[in-house]
Write a protein that holds these residues in place. Structure first.
Motif, PDB file in Angstrom:
ATOM      1  N   ILE A 144       0.658  -0.886   0.319  1.00 59.05           N
ATOM      2  CA  ILE A 144       0.258  -0.046   0.073  1.00 59.05           C
ATOM      3  C   ILE A 144       0.569   0.969  -0.257  1.00 59.05           C
ATOM      4  CG2 ILE A 144      -1.488   1.808   1.059  1.00 59.05           C
ATOM      5  CD1 ILE A 144      -2.733  -1.276   2.476  1.00 59.05           C
ATOM      6  N   ASN A 145       1.576   1.393   0.768  1.00 64.61           N
ATOM      7  CA  ASN A 145       2.879   2.432   0.698  1.00 64.61           C
ATOM      8  C   ASN A 145       3.447   2.532  -0.224  1.00 64.61           C
ATOM      9  OD1 ASN A 145       4.549   4.254   2.310  1.00 64.61           O
ATOM     10  ND2 ASN A 145       6.219   3.280   1.111  1.00 64.61           N
ATOM     11  N   VAL A 146       4.326   1.727  -1.158  1.00 65.12           N
ATOM     12  CA  VAL A 146       4.107   2.113  -2.741  1.00 65.12           C
ATOM     13  C   VAL A 146       3.608   2.434  -3.129  1.00 65.12           C
ATOM     14  CG1 VAL A 146       6.167   0.473  -4.704  1.00 65.12           C
ATOM     15  CG2 VAL A 146       6.471   0.400  -2.484  1.00 65.12           C
ATOM     16  N   LEU A 147       2.324   1.903  -3.954  1.00 63.53           N
ATOM     17  CA  LEU A 147       1.119   1.999  -4.645  1.00 63.53           C
ATOM     18  C   LEU A 147       0.625   3.457  -4.405  1.00 63.53           C
ATOM     19  CD1 LEU A 147      -0.618   1.297  -6.759  1.00 63.53           C
ATOM     20  CD2 LEU A 147      -2.315   0.398  -5.073  1.00 63.53           C
ATOM     21  N   GLY A 148       0.593   3.873  -2.902  1.00 65.06           N
ATOM     22  CA  GLY A 148       0.023   5.161  -3.083  1.00 65.06           C
ATOM     23  C   GLY A 148       1.196   6.570  -3.046  1.00 65.06           C
ATOM     24  N   LEU A 149       2.262   6.080  -2.515  1.00 69.21           N
ATOM     25  CA  LEU A 149       3.115   7.375  -3.047  1.00 69.21           C
ATOM     26  C   LEU A 149       3.394   7.784  -4.537  1.00 69.21           C
ATOM     27  CD1 LEU A 149       5.813   6.051  -0.516  1.00 69.21           C
ATOM     28  CD2 LEU A 149       5.150   7.919  -0.279  1.00 69.21           C
TER      29      LEU A 149
END
Length: 347
Positions: free
Chosen positions: A86-91
């Motif tokens: 979620i962090n990579v996708l969100g960033l």
């Protein structure tokens, strides 16, 4: 907690400073990111550099004896897979959204955070919502719709990335809260795991996106030129990396210290400041439709906060007034023994 005790801060003061720290760093981060993307449109490469700088800064604090970084364990890394994804996708979608929309429109493009937060709270946590909360979500949706439809030259791709960003932001706060238990509620450990593992995951994306080839071509052109683009890139990478580290730490601290709701509300306030910053710093055009959309989104967020506060107060009052049945029976029996005339026929 240790820092809070050492500084002699009350719980309310600690929460206030944490939220303020997050809002300032997040606001600066958005501005610096927009400036960097205006200089060089290499979003994945900049994200990779931000994570690299964050990891180096964290290790530097360990080298100087300020903090202790955890040893990377496979079982912990596996448990943190949802957070990393979620962090990579969100960033990624946050940065891509900034590429295609103005800073002032960024708030509207990501305006569906609240409705998605309520939906995921019900789907993942089993938390139903009151009619007032649903009404607040409807107002936010109207603000998003008004802001989007009022724009003539708005990028549809930017809106798409904004919607995906709303989804990831809603999930991110929930997942962080759950992920803290994996690292014994240590925000620093979670920040280190999050940045290091996200750095590893992002590395192939830099090559798959073709940005490494673009950077190489820019380097070659700088050899024959003044090298301005090269210097601008490394300066932008360094600045965004430092503030990316700060906003990452601030976000984890805020969620661990407060709640996903507070995280969402402070993000909404930050959105107002971003709108003003976009107008004064980047000469963004603020239309009536854009202002109306932002007003409705913030009004819905304020109504939601008020409704949840009332629900929490009612729950606290009910718990304070509640007496367990077994204890009530004991109290009644004691009363009957002391005052026989007050005995009642229980048959």
């Amino acid at each position: 907690m240790a820092l809070q005790k050492n500084l002699g801060l009350s719980e309310r003061m600690a929460v206030t400073l944490t939220v303020g720290f997050y809002m300032v760093t997040a606001l600066v981060m958005v501005s610096v990111n927009k400036w960097a993307l205006n200089t060089l449109q290499l979003p994945w490469l900049l994200l990779w550099c931000q994570m690299l700088v964050a990891v180096v800064l964290l290790k530097a604090t360990e080298w100087f004896g300020l903090l202790k970084m955890p040893e990377i364990r496979s079982d912990v890394s596996k448990a943190l897979t949802p957070l990393i994804a979620i962090n990579v996708l969100g960033l990624g979608v946050n940065t891509l959204c900034l590429v295609y929309v103005d800073t002032s429109f960024y708030q509207i493009a990501r305006g569906l955070v609240l409705p998605f937060t309520v939906v995921f709270a019900y789907m993942l946590l089993g938390q139903p919502s009151s009619k007032l909360v649903l009404g607040a979500c409807f107002i936010v949706f109207c603000g998003f719709y008004t802001g989007v439809t009022s724009e003539i030259n708005v990028s549809h791709l930017g809106i798409f990335f904004g919607i995906v960003s709303s989804v990831t932001t809603s999930l991110h706060a929930i997942v962080i809260k759950k992920s803290l238990a994996v690292v014994n509620n240590s925000s620093i450990d979670l920040v280190y795991y999050n940045n290091l593992l996200s750095l590893i995951v992002t590395t192939p994306l830099v090559f798959l996106s073709g940005e490494s080839a673009q950077l190489q071509a820019q380097f070659m052109s700088d050899v024959a030129g003044s090298g301005d683009a090269l210097r601008q890139f490394f300066f932008a990478a360094l600045v965004t990396g430092i503030f990316g580290f700060l906003v990452n730490l601030a976000g984890f601290l805020q969620i661990s210290k407060t709640s996903p709701t507070t995280h969402m509300v402070s993000g909404a306030v930050r959105g107002v400041l971003q709108t003003l910053l976009g107008y004064f710093a980047f000469n963004d055009i603020i239309t009536a439709g854009r202002l109306t959309g932002i007003f409705l989104i913030l009004s819905g967020g304020a109504l939601y906060t008020w409704a949840k506060d009332k629900e929490m107060q009612a729950k606290a009052n009910n718990q304070a007034a509640y007496i367990p049945m077994t204890q009530q029976d004991v109290n009644n029996d004691d009363l009957d023994d002391d005052h026989p005339e007050k005995r009642t026929n229980k048959d």
